[in-house]
Design a protein around this motif. Structure first.
Motif, mmCIF file in Angstrom:
data_model
loop_
_atom_site.group_PDB
_atom_site.id
_atom_site.type_symbol
_atom_site.label_atom_id
_atom_site.label_comp_id
_atom_site.label_asym_id
_atom_site.label_seq_id
_atom_site.Cartn_x
_atom_site.Cartn_y
_atom_site.Cartn_z
ATOM 1 N N GLN A 278 9.548 4.070 -6.413
ATOM 2 C CA GLN A 278 8.663 3.863 -5.254
ATOM 3 C C GLN A 278 7.189 4.159 -5.584
ATOM 4 O O GLN A 278 6.303 3.359 -5.253
ATOM 5 C CB GLN A 278 9.111 4.733 -4.067
ATOM 6 C CG GLN A 278 8.264 4.494 -2.830
ATOM 7 C CD GLN A 278 8.765 5.287 -1.627
ATOM 8 O OE1 GLN A 278 9.780 5.986 -1.704
ATOM 9 N NE2 GLN A 278 8.048 5.191 -0.519
ATOM 10 N N ALA A 279 6.930 5.286 -6.244
ATOM 11 C CA ALA A 279 5.527 5.660 -6.511
ATOM 12 C C ALA A 279 4.866 4.625 -7.430
ATOM 13 O O ALA A 279 3.724 4.202 -7.191
ATOM 14 C CB ALA A 279 5.467 7.043 -7.141
ATOM 15 N N SER A 286 -0.923 -1.431 -4.853
ATOM 16 C CA SER A 286 -2.239 -1.056 -4.356
ATOM 17 C C SER A 286 -3.322 -1.629 -5.291
ATOM 18 O O SER A 286 -4.354 -2.132 -4.832
ATOM 19 C CB SER A 286 -2.297 0.465 -4.205
ATOM 20 O OG SER A 286 -3.552 0.945 -4.496
ATOM 21 N N ASP A 287 -3.062 -1.634 -6.615
ATOM 22 C CA ASP A 287 -3.993 -2.278 -7.546
ATOM 23 C C ASP A 287 -4.100 -3.778 -7.258
ATOM 24 O O ASP A 287 -5.159 -4.380 -7.449
ATOM 25 C CB ASP A 287 -3.534 -2.096 -8.997
ATOM 26 C CG ASP A 287 -3.676 -0.648 -9.457
ATOM 27 O OD1 ASP A 287 -4.375 0.113 -8.754
ATOM 28 O OD2 ASP A 287 -3.081 -0.288 -10.493
ATOM 29 N N PRO A 291 -0.524 -4.440 0.596
ATOM 30 C CA PRO A 291 0.180 -3.356 1.289
ATOM 31 C C PRO A 291 1.692 -3.550 1.184
ATOM 32 O O PRO A 291 2.151 -4.685 1.068
ATOM 33 C CB PRO A 291 -0.248 -3.505 2.758
ATOM 34 C CG PRO A 291 -1.231 -4.621 2.810
ATOM 35 C CD PRO A 291 -1.202 -5.357 1.504
ATOM 36 N N CYS A 292 2.447 -2.448 1.203
ATOM 37 C CA CYS A 292 3.902 -2.593 1.273
ATOM 38 C C CYS A 292 4.508 -1.420 2.019
ATOM 39 O O CYS A 292 3.896 -0.362 2.120
ATOM 40 C CB CYS A 292 4.518 -2.759 -0.111
ATOM 41 S SG CYS A 292 4.846 -1.239 -0.984
ATOM 42 N N SER A 293 5.678 -1.636 2.590
ATOM 43 C CA SER A 293 6.355 -0.612 3.386
ATOM 44 C C SER A 293 7.821 -0.539 2.991
ATOM 45 O O SER A 293 8.430 -1.555 2.674
ATOM 46 C CB SER A 293 6.322 -0.979 4.879
ATOM 47 O OG SER A 293 5.022 -1.330 5.282
ATOM 48 N N VAL A 294 8.360 0.694 3.044
ATOM 49 C CA VAL A 294 9.808 0.869 2.913
ATOM 50 C C VAL A 294 10.383 0.714 4.316
ATOM 51 O O VAL A 294 9.941 1.367 5.257
ATOM 52 C CB VAL A 294 10.143 2.273 2.362
ATOM 53 C CG1 VAL A 294 11.654 2.502 2.387
ATOM 54 C CG2 VAL A 294 9.596 2.413 0.948
#
Ligand code: ADP
Ligand code: MG
Length: 326
Positions: A278-279, A286-287, A291-294
């Protein structure tokens, strides 16, 4: 505006005028538009990712849609499929069926197509031009490192489910265009007419994701394809779904909470990955300014479930299906 019937010479003149310039040259094109076939040289140790999508007037778009928007979208939906495979777009072909020759319309269409192609370094290398009811078929070819393609079949029990950007916007945009709803801003209609394929994001995911798909038919239906192909199930948490201000406003006024799960045309990426990744995923995306979401978790138990207001229930993964009987 000039309108005339296409003849044999008209067809070639049109192709020359609208479809031989405007898109960037790709370094590995051996031969582009003008011969019987294009000749393309894949990079060493790469594989080709090949996809095609057809947009039909009255089915996929309103016949009076702005030609610039249609040119953009007919390419965007194909680049989105390449993105979902983790491929870098390289070449496209364009098969256009036109009811008549409308130069102003063609000008707009070619400009919308070429602008998006420029942004992604994609060269138009061939196609076909015929007369008939308006429809557009684009085939896109991308390159990826041999063996790195992001398939639908790799999701594993315990993986997290991610989605890029925001979902449900294009579905609300369709209601706005149909005159059924007002929106507090033009974000939903823009998302419907001019989707931005998540190409840079898809390329980053190659190293981390276990499965990936682009959201064209609706999140539940498209995630359903990952679940089927992978032989697993999932539970999504409604409260974690990433929604735009306009969609939140719409949901506050209606009981249509299913919209973000069933509406199509968002062209975000839905993917799965182990929690340990995930990290790294968040940093890579982000680079790529994505955007993204779990939004949930993969489970052994087949089927799709949804947790909403503290209750977990089965959710039927129905999206848009051209041949569906429902
Ligand atoms: P053929 O009859 O050999 O299929 P065409 O007359 O259809 O050839 O096309 C001539 C050339 O123009 C081919 O290289 C073809 O790929 C290209 N072409 C035709 N229509 C389009 C289009 N809409 N966009 C890009 N290239 C096109
Ligand atoms: Mg032909």
């Amino acid at each position: 505006m000039t309108t005339r019937e296409p003849g044999a010479s008209g067809e070639f003149a049109l192709i020359r005028r609208f479809f031989t310039r405007g898109t960037p040259r790709h370094p590995r094109t051996v031969l582009g538009v003008g011969d019987d076939c294009a000749l393309l040289q894949p990079a060493p140790n790469s594989q080709l990712a090949v996809t095609a999508d057809t947009l039909v007037a009255g089915v996929h778009f309103f016949s009076d849609v702005a030609p610039h928007d249609l040119g953009h979208k007919s390419l965007a939906v194909n680049l989105s499929d390449l993105a979902a495979m983790g491929a870098s777009p390289a070449w496209v072909t364009l098969c256009l069926t036109l009811p008549a020759v409308d130069l102003e319309w063609l000008e707009g269409f070619a400009a919308g197509f070429a602008e998006l192609a420029q942004g992604h370094g994609v060269e138009l290398v061939g196609g076909d031009t015929t007369r008939g009811p308006l429809s557009v078929t684009v085939q896109a070819i991308g390159e990826l490192r041999a063996g790195s393609g992001l398939r639908r079949s790799g999701a594993r029990d315990g993986d997290l489910v991610f989605v890029t950007g925001q979902i449900g916007s294009a579905g609300l945009g369709l209601k706005v265009l149909r005159g059924e709803r007002h929106s507090i801003d033009d974000e939903p209609v823009c998302r419907l007419l001019r989707p931005e394929p998540r190409v840079a994001a898809g390329r980053c995911l190659g190293r981390h994701a276990t499965a990936c798909i682009d959201v064209s038919d609706g999140l539940a239906a498209d995630l359903g394809h990952i679940l089927d192909a992978s032989g697993v199930g999932a539970t999504l948490e409604w409260e974690r779904l990433p929604l735009s201000t306009a969609v939140r406003d719409y949901l506050a006024q209606t009981d249509d909470w299913r919209l973000p799960l069933v509406a199509g045309d968002d062209y975000e990426l839905c993917f799965t990955a182990p929690a340990q990744a995930q990290a790294a995923i968040e940093s890579a995306l982000s680079d790529a300014r994505c955007p993204c979401s779990v939004i949930g978790r993969i489970e052994q138990e087949p089927g799709l479930r949804l947790t909403r207001d503290g209750h977990t229930e089965a959710f039927a993964p129905l999206g848009y299906d051209h041949f569906g009987l429902a």
